[in-house]
Design a protein around this motif. Structure first.
Motif, PDB file in Angstrom:
ATOM      1  N   ALA A 289     102.949  -8.309  37.992  1.00 18.28           N
ATOM      2  CA  ALA A 289     104.353  -8.022  38.316  1.00 18.28           C
ATOM      3  C   ALA A 289     104.478  -7.415  39.708  1.00 18.28           C
ATOM      4  N   GLY A 290     103.526  -6.562  40.072  1.00 20.07           N
ATOM      5  CA  GLY A 290     103.555  -5.955  41.392  1.00 20.07           C
ATOM      6  C   GLY A 290     103.400  -6.975  42.497  1.00 20.07           C
ATOM      7  N   CYS A 291     102.543  -7.966  42.294  1.00 22.50           N
ATOM      8  CA  CYS A 291     102.362  -9.022  43.292  1.00 22.50           C
ATOM      9  C   CYS A 291     103.608  -9.901  43.392  1.00 22.50           C
ATOM     10  N   ASP A 292     104.229 -10.171  42.253  1.00 22.76           N
ATOM     11  CA  ASP A 292     105.486 -10.936  42.284  1.00 22.76           C
ATOM     12  C   ASP A 292     106.548 -10.191  43.082  1.00 22.76           C
ATOM     13  N   GLU A 293     106.622  -8.891  42.886  1.00 22.91           N
ATOM     14  CA  GLU A 293     107.590  -8.079  43.621  1.00 22.91           C
ATOM     15  C   GLU A 293     107.267  -8.062  45.114  1.00 22.91           C
ATOM     16  N   ALA A 294     105.978  -7.923  45.442  1.00 24.76           N
ATOM     17  CA  ALA A 294     105.569  -7.885  46.843  1.00 24.76           C
ATOM     18  C   ALA A 294     105.817  -9.226  47.533  1.00 24.76           C
ATOM     19  N   ALA A 295     105.661 -10.312  46.794  1.00 20.93           N
ATOM     20  CA  ALA A 295     105.899 -11.634  47.380  1.00 20.93           C
ATOM     21  C   ALA A 295     107.366 -11.822  47.740  1.00 20.93           C
ATOM     22  N   ASP A 296     108.255 -11.151  47.022  1.00 20.69           N
ATOM     23  CA  ASP A 296     109.678 -11.129  47.357  1.00 20.69           C
ATOM     24  C   ASP A 296     110.261 -12.532  47.543  1.00 20.69           C
ATOM     25  N   GLY A 297     109.949 -13.417  46.586  1.00 25.51           N
ATOM     26  CA  GLY A 297     110.509 -14.762  46.619  1.00 25.51           C
ATOM     27  C   GLY A 297     109.700 -15.786  47.380  1.00 25.51           C
ATOM     28  N   ARG A 298     108.678 -15.345  48.101  1.00 22.24           N
ATOM     29  CA  ARG A 298     107.842 -16.291  48.840  1.00 22.24           C
ATOM     30  C   ARG A 298     106.873 -16.980  47.881  1.00 22.24           C
ATOM     31  N   SER A 299     106.722 -18.276  48.036  1.00 22.76           N
ATOM     32  CA  SER A 299     105.796 -19.026  47.197  1.00 22.76           C
ATOM     33  C   SER A 299     104.358 -18.783  47.665  1.00 22.76           C
ATOM     34  N   ILE A 300     103.401 -19.227  46.853  1.00 28.75           N
ATOM     35  CA  ILE A 300     101.997 -19.134  47.262  1.00 28.75           C
ATOM     36  C   ILE A 300     101.782 -19.888  48.570  1.00 28.75           C
ATOM     37  N   ALA A 301     102.414 -21.067  48.697  1.00 28.24           N
ATOM     38  CA  ALA A 301     102.274 -21.843  49.940  1.00 28.24           C
ATOM     39  C   ALA A 301     102.846 -21.078  51.131  1.00 28.24           C
ATOM     40  N   ASP A 302     103.980 -20.400  50.916  1.00 29.57           N
ATOM     41  CA  ASP A 302     104.562 -19.576  51.982  1.00 29.57           C
ATOM     42  C   ASP A 302     103.606 -18.467  52.396  1.00 29.57           C
ATOM     43  N   LEU A 303     103.019 -17.816  51.410  1.00 21.80           N
ATOM     44  CA  LEU A 303     102.123 -16.700  51.696  1.00 21.80           C
ATOM     45  C   LEU A 303     100.857 -17.171  52.400  1.00 21.80           C
ATOM     46  N   VAL A 304     100.338 -18.310  51.977  1.00 19.34           N
ATOM     47  CA  VAL A 304      99.145 -18.861  52.645  1.00 19.34           C
ATOM     48  C   VAL A 304      99.441 -19.151  54.102  1.00 19.34           C
ATOM     49  N   ALA A 305     100.588 -19.775  54.371  1.00 20.98           N
ATOM     50  CA  ALA A 305     100.956 -20.080  55.757  1.00 20.98           C
ATOM     51  C   ALA A 305     101.138 -18.801  56.571  1.00 20.98           C
ATOM     52  N   GLU A 306     101.759 -17.783  55.961  1.00 19.13           N
ATOM     53  CA  GLU A 306     101.959 -16.502  56.655  1.00 19.13           C
ATOM     54  C   GLU A 306     100.618 -15.843  56.960  1.00 19.13           C
ATOM     55  N   ARG A 307      99.726 -15.853  55.986  1.00 21.38           N
ATOM     56  CA  ARG A 307      98.398 -15.282  56.214  1.00 21.38           C
ATOM     57  C   ARG A 307      97.667 -16.010  57.323  1.00 21.38           C
ATOM     58  N   ASP A 308      97.685 -17.342  57.288  1.00 18.47           N
ATOM     59  CA  ASP A 308      96.948 -18.119  58.278  1.00 18.47           C
ATOM     60  C   ASP A 308      97.477 -17.878  59.688  1.00 18.47           C
ATOM     61  N   ARG A 309      98.801 -17.859  59.821  1.00 19.56           N
ATOM     62  CA  ARG A 309      99.385 -17.570  61.146  1.00 19.56           C
ATOM     63  C   ARG A 309      98.982 -16.176  61.619  1.00 19.56           C
ATOM     64  N   GLY A 310      99.018 -15.222  60.705  1.00 16.17           N
ATOM     65  CA  GLY A 310      98.692 -13.849  61.072  1.00 16.17           C
ATOM     66  C   GLY A 310      97.250 -13.683  61.493  1.00 16.17           C
ATOM     67  N   VAL A 311      96.321 -14.305  60.749  1.00 18.12           N
ATOM     68  CA  VAL A 311      94.903 -14.203  61.109  1.00 18.12           C
ATOM     69  C   VAL A 311      94.645 -14.840  62.470  1.00 18.12           C
ATOM     70  N   ILE A 312      95.274 -15.970  62.723  1.00 18.51           N
ATOM     71  CA  ILE A 312      95.139 -16.613  64.036  1.00 18.51           C
ATOM     72  C   ILE A 312      95.659 -15.696  65.137  1.00 18.51           C
ATOM     73  N   ASP A 313      96.799 -15.047  64.877  1.00 18.51           N
ATOM     74  CA  ASP A 313      97.350 -14.118  65.864  1.00 18.51           C
ATOM     75  C   ASP A 313      96.391 -12.957  66.133  1.00 18.51           C
ATOM     76  N   VAL A 314      95.775 -12.427  65.069  1.00 21.67           N
ATOM     77  CA  VAL A 314      94.829 -11.321  65.241  1.00 21.67           C
ATOM     78  C   VAL A 314      93.604 -11.782  66.025  1.00 21.67           C
ATOM     79  N   LEU A 315      93.071 -12.957  65.666  1.00 24.05           N
ATOM     80  CA  LEU A 315      91.913 -13.486  66.383  1.00 24.05           C
ATOM     81  C   LEU A 315      92.236 -13.704  67.860  1.00 24.05           C
ATOM     82  N   ARG A 316      93.415 -14.233  68.120  1.00 27.58           N
ATOM     83  CA  ARG A 316      93.813 -14.482  69.506  1.00 27.58           C
ATOM     84  C   ARG A 316      94.004 -13.168  70.262  1.00 27.58           C
ATOM     85  N   ALA A 317      94.657 -12.206  69.617  1.00 27.01           N
ATOM     86  CA  ALA A 317      94.949 -10.934  70.279  1.00 27.01           C
ATOM     87  C   ALA A 317      93.690 -10.143  70.582  1.00 27.01           C
ATOM     88  N   THR A 318      92.654 -10.303  69.762  1.00 26.04           N
ATOM     89  CA  THR A 318      91.408  -9.559  69.968  1.00 26.04           C
ATOM     90  C   THR A 318      90.376 -10.356  70.755  1.00 26.04           C
TER      91      THR A 318
END
Length: 328
Positions: A289-318
């Motif tokens: 239930a906590g993960c459902d709340e944290a996802a706040d309506g985002r699907s698993i596919a949405d979260l995967v895309a968000e994670r992937d973009r974020g990791v790329i941004d971190v790799l690029r920034a560092t």
């Protein structure tokens, strides 16, 4: 914490605070002073060390390029810092007080009592303590209702997190006021419902630290191995989303429920020196239930895309994202 029928604490709303006092001007207190200055506040500071003033100004000057890079608030200036000779001078006109004294319980108790006596009535005082509960620190204060914990992460001028919680004698309105003030001041706030020894982030950090020490002591890994395992591994994901949502994505389209069904039995494996809690239905349901709340309506596919973009941004920034044509 107890509730109150009175109006919100302090004579000023969080949005209208202009003067902040920083009591204790070491690494944490100085970091707070730099943060508040960068957000456009007038800051008065006091520390009993004889060389506190010059050291604080050097700390603020060292932090200022990073703060300038982040973006200064309108009117922000190091000229708005005043170092006072006494604690009473520092807090005389303060609309919020951040205490950052050394981690000694008796010292904290005495200092918070002095601050309570010297600070204008109703003004909230927050302690930067990294471990003591406010219940234990507010015992000597005449008006403990306005004393809260505002626990930052070092350096406070760069790391957004602040954990806010009151003690048993803190007014709930003071906690709400402090949380809102920190938000206005540009922090990312966790308002805790009740006191937890070590707070939240320190508990997680400490668990990782202790396991790392066990691995070095037993010859299972080197210091370099341990640091690389985080900076080149889960640390990249944690910069984007925390361990709970990260694990939820390990369950694929089934999310956290599938992850727990699949990997839950591994809690009994000897992967850590920490004893795992029993994965009963209550804990299972709370995590899902906590993960459902944290996802706040985002699907698993949405979260995967968000994670992937974020990791790329971190790799690029560092500087760890290899440019086209580079090879290893």
């Amino acid at each position: 914490m107890h509730s109150s029928e009175t109006t919100a604490p302090g004579t000023t709303s969080p949005e209208n605070v202009r003067r902040v006092a920083c009591v204790g001007a070491g690494v944490i207190g100085g970091g707070w002073a730099a943060h508040f200055l960068a957000r456009g506040y007038d800051v008065t500071a006091w520390d009993p060390a004889p060389d506190a003033g010059p050291k604080l100004r050097r700390l603020v000057d060292a932090a200022w390029p990073a703060l300038t890079s982040l973006g200064l608030a309108e009117g922000a200036s190091t000229d708005r810092l005043t170092v006072t000779d006494t604690l009473e001078q520092a807090v005389a006109d303060a609309q919020f007080v951040q205490e950052s004294a050394p981690e000694k319980l008796d010292l904290k108790r005495d200092l918070l009592a002095r601050l309570d006596a010297a600070t204008p009535p109703g003004v909230v005082t927050a302690s930067s303590t990294s471990g003591y509960p406010m219940t234990d620190m507010q015992t000597a204060a005449a008006d403990p209702s306005r004393l809260v914990v505002g626990h930052p992460f070092n350096p406070p001028y760069l790391i957004p997190l602040v954990e806010v919680v009151g003690g048993e004698r803190t007014d709930a309105a003071a906690v709400a006021w402090a949380s809102r003030f920190y938000e206005v001041a540009g922090k990312s706030v966790i308002t805790m419902d009740h006191e937890v020894p070590g707070f939240i982030a320190n508990r997680l950090q400490e668990a990782l630290w202790r396991e790392a020490l066990h691995m070095v002591a037993s010859g299972e890994a080197t210091v370099r191995d341990i640091d690389l395992s985080i900076t080149e591994g889960p640390g990249l994901r944690w910069a984007v989303m925390g361990p709970m949502l990260t694990f939820a994505l390990a369950g694929g389209e089934g999310g956290m429920a599938h992850m727990l069904d699949h990997f839950g039995p591994s809690l009994k494996s000897p992967w850590t020196r920490l004893e795992a809690p029993e994965l009963d239905k209550e804990l299972y349901d709370a995590v899902v239930a906590g993960c459902d709340e944290a996802a706040d309506g985002r699907s698993i596919a949405d979260l995967v895309a968000e994670r992937d973009r974020g990791v790329i941004d971190v790799l690029r920034a560092t500087g760890r994202l290899h440019r086209e044509g580079d090879s290893r």
